[in-house]
Design a protein around this motif. Structure first.
Motif, PDB file in Angstrom:
ATOM      1  N   SER A  37       0.834  -1.209   0.000  1.00 21.64           N
ATOM      2  CA  SER A  37       0.000   0.000   0.000  1.00 21.64           C
ATOM      3  C   SER A  37       0.864   1.254   0.000  1.00 21.64           C
ATOM      4  CB  SER A  37      -0.918   0.012   1.228  1.00 21.64           C
ATOM      5  OG  SER A  37      -1.800  -1.061   1.187  1.00 21.64           O
ATOM      6  N   ALA A  38       1.940   1.240   0.776  1.00 24.59           N
ATOM      7  CA  ALA A  38       2.855   2.382   0.797  1.00 24.59           C
ATOM      8  C   ALA A  38       3.502   2.573  -0.573  1.00 24.59           C
ATOM      9  CB  ALA A  38       3.921   2.185   1.865  1.00 24.59           C
ATOM     10  N   ASN A  39       3.809   1.464  -1.235  1.00 21.85           N
ATOM     11  CA  ASN A  39       4.395   1.563  -2.576  1.00 21.85           C
ATOM     12  C   ASN A  39       3.424   2.247  -3.541  1.00 21.85           C
ATOM     13  OD1 ASN A  39       6.582   0.161  -1.585  1.00 21.85           O
ATOM     14  ND2 ASN A  39       5.944  -1.795  -2.452  1.00 21.85           N
ATOM     15  N   GLU A  94       6.509   0.475 -10.073  1.00 23.62           N
ATOM     16  CA  GLU A  94       5.821   0.103 -11.292  1.00 23.62           C
ATOM     17  C   GLU A  94       4.419  -0.349 -10.877  1.00 23.62           C
ATOM     18  OE1 GLU A  94       6.881  -2.873 -14.872  1.00 23.62           O
ATOM     19  OE2 GLU A  94       8.546  -1.772 -13.991  1.00 23.62           O
ATOM     20  N   LEU A  95       3.423   0.443 -11.229  1.00 27.37           N
ATOM     21  CA  LEU A  95       2.059   0.207 -10.744  1.00 27.37           C
ATOM     22  C   LEU A  95       1.558  -1.199 -11.047  1.00 27.37           C
ATOM     23  CD1 LEU A  95       0.164   3.545 -11.407  1.00 27.37           C
ATOM     24  CD2 LEU A  95       0.722   2.494  -9.223  1.00 27.37           C
ATOM     25  N   GLU A  96       1.819  -1.707 -12.241  1.00 27.80           N
ATOM     26  CA  GLU A  96       1.339  -3.047 -12.607  1.00 27.80           C
ATOM     27  C   GLU A  96       1.925  -4.107 -11.685  1.00 27.80           C
ATOM     28  OE1 GLU A  96       2.793  -0.977 -14.851  1.00 27.80           O
ATOM     29  OE2 GLU A  96       0.994  -0.259 -15.856  1.00 27.80           O
ATOM     30  N   ASN A  97       3.221  -3.997 -11.390  1.00 23.74           N
ATOM     31  CA  ASN A  97       3.859  -4.965 -10.488  1.00 23.74           C
ATOM     32  C   ASN A  97       3.262  -4.885  -9.086  1.00 23.74           C
ATOM     33  OD1 ASN A  97       5.529  -5.784 -12.522  1.00 23.74           O
ATOM     34  ND2 ASN A  97       7.332  -4.672 -11.779  1.00 23.74           N
ATOM     35  N   GLU A  98       3.064  -3.669  -8.614  1.00 23.15           N
ATOM     36  CA  GLU A  98       2.529  -3.502  -7.252  1.00 23.15           C
ATOM     37  C   GLU A  98       1.097  -4.001  -7.153  1.00 23.15           C
ATOM     38  OE1 GLU A  98       4.533  -2.771  -4.797  1.00 23.15           O
ATOM     39  OE2 GLU A  98       6.112  -2.539  -6.295  1.00 23.15           O
ATOM     40  N   VAL A 144      -2.688  -8.155  -5.285  1.00 24.76           N
ATOM     41  CA  VAL A 144      -3.693  -9.190  -5.559  1.00 24.76           C
ATOM     42  C   VAL A 144      -3.202 -10.552  -5.052  1.00 24.76           C
ATOM     43  CG1 VAL A 144      -4.808 -10.481  -7.415  1.00 24.76           C
ATOM     44  CG2 VAL A 144      -4.760  -7.995  -7.499  1.00 24.76           C
ATOM     45  N   GLU A 145      -1.945 -10.873  -5.337  1.00 24.44           N
ATOM     46  CA  GLU A 145      -1.390 -12.147  -4.880  1.00 24.44           C
ATOM     47  C   GLU A 145      -1.423 -12.238  -3.354  1.00 24.44           C
ATOM     48  OE1 GLU A 145       2.699 -12.719  -5.881  1.00 24.44           O
ATOM     49  OE2 GLU A 145       2.824 -14.628  -4.819  1.00 24.44           O
ATOM     50  N   ASN A 146      -1.007 -11.162  -2.702  1.00 23.01           N
ATOM     51  CA  ASN A 146      -0.993 -11.148  -1.242  1.00 23.01           C
ATOM     52  C   ASN A 146      -2.412 -11.292  -0.678  1.00 23.01           C
ATOM     53  OD1 ASN A 146       0.716 -10.830   1.154  1.00 23.01           O
ATOM     54  ND2 ASN A 146      -0.487  -8.969   1.492  1.00 23.01           N
ATOM     55  N   ILE A 203      -5.021 -12.735  -2.173  1.00 22.25           N
ATOM     56  CA  ILE A 203      -5.507 -14.102  -2.415  1.00 22.25           C
ATOM     57  C   ILE A 203      -4.920 -15.058  -1.375  1.00 22.25           C
ATOM     58  CG2 ILE A 203      -5.326 -16.055  -4.014  1.00 22.25           C
ATOM     59  CD1 ILE A 203      -5.624 -13.982  -6.294  1.00 22.25           C
ATOM     60  N   MET A 204      -3.633 -14.924  -1.108  1.00 17.27           N
ATOM     61  CA  MET A 204      -2.995 -15.801  -0.117  1.00 17.27           C
ATOM     62  C   MET A 204      -3.548 -15.524   1.281  1.00 17.27           C
ATOM     63  SD  MET A 204      -1.121 -17.779  -1.833  1.00 17.27           S
ATOM     64  CE  MET A 204      -0.069 -18.563  -0.638  1.00 17.27           C
ATOM     65  N   TYR A 205      -3.830 -14.272   1.587  1.00 21.54           N
ATOM     66  CA  TYR A 205      -4.411 -13.924   2.891  1.00 21.54           C
ATOM     67  C   TYR A 205      -5.790 -14.577   3.033  1.00 21.54           C
ATOM     68  CZ  TYR A 205      -5.875 -11.046   6.852  1.00 21.54           C
ATOM     69  OH  TYR A 205      -6.320 -10.629   8.077  1.00 21.54           O
ATOM     70  N   ASN A 206      -6.625 -14.436   1.993  1.00 22.40           N
ATOM     71  CA  ASN A 206      -7.970 -15.020   2.045  1.00 22.40           C
ATOM     72  C   ASN A 206      -7.917 -16.542   2.145  1.00 22.40           C
ATOM     73  OD1 ASN A 206      -9.072 -12.473   1.882  1.00 22.40           O
ATOM     74  ND2 ASN A 206      -9.503 -12.595  -0.303  1.00 22.40           N
ATOM     75  N   ALA A 207      -7.008 -17.167   1.418  1.00 24.56           N
ATOM     76  CA  ALA A 207      -6.862 -18.627   1.495  1.00 24.56           C
ATOM     77  C   ALA A 207      -6.444 -19.050   2.900  1.00 24.56           C
ATOM     78  CB  ALA A 207      -5.847 -19.110   0.465  1.00 24.56           C
TER      79      ALA A 207
END
Length: 140
Positions: free
Chosen positions: A29-31, A103-107, A112-114, A116-120
């Motif tokens: 989020s800070a990024n 780089e906005l796309e990378n962040e 999203v990955e983080n 998804i892993m949090y929800n799982a």
């Protein structure tokens, strides 16, 4: 009264993973918030390897904290609770003209990955507690 025996290692690993993923979310989020800040370098919290080592017990001889005044060794945690993760810089391959390395796309992909892993992890933790609840009720 310690309740570690009731929950076991799985709940400890999952709850630690949730804590660390929440911290990583703050970094991401800070990024994103600093995507326009000149000279800003994005960071993330790397903890998966350290958590795996703690789970396997590989860090047993790297030093342990036996006194509150001890300074923990980097990457040398012996227990799951001792895993803190490391903040690493994740600069874009081509920084902007103002030196900003976000780089906005990378962040957005990391976020999203983080998430998804949090929800799982939350779902796995819920299943574990459902199993404990069923056992307490006598299997009903």
């Amino acid at each position: 009264m310690p309740v570690d025996g009731i929950f076991g290692v799985t709940v400890n690993v999952l709850s630690k993973s949730l804590d660390l993923r929440a911290r990583n979310h703050s970094h991401i989020s800070a990024n994103l918030a600093n995507a326009e800040t000149p000279g800003y370098t994005p960071t993330e919290l790397s903890f998966e390897g350290e958590l795996k080592e703690a789970l396997k017990g590989k860090g047993k001889n790297k030093g342990s904290i036996t006194n509150p005044r001890h300074i923990p060794l980097r990457g040398g945690s012996t227990t799951i609770d001792g895993v803190r993760g490391s903040v690493i810089e994740t600069p874009a391959s081509s920084p902007g003209v103002d030196g900003n390395k976000v780089e906005l796309e990378n962040e957005m992909g990391r976020m999203v990955e983080n998430q998804i892993m949090y929800n799982a992890t939350v779902q796995l933790l819920g299943k574990k507690f459902d199993g404990i609840k069923t056992a307490i009720r006598g299997g009903n």
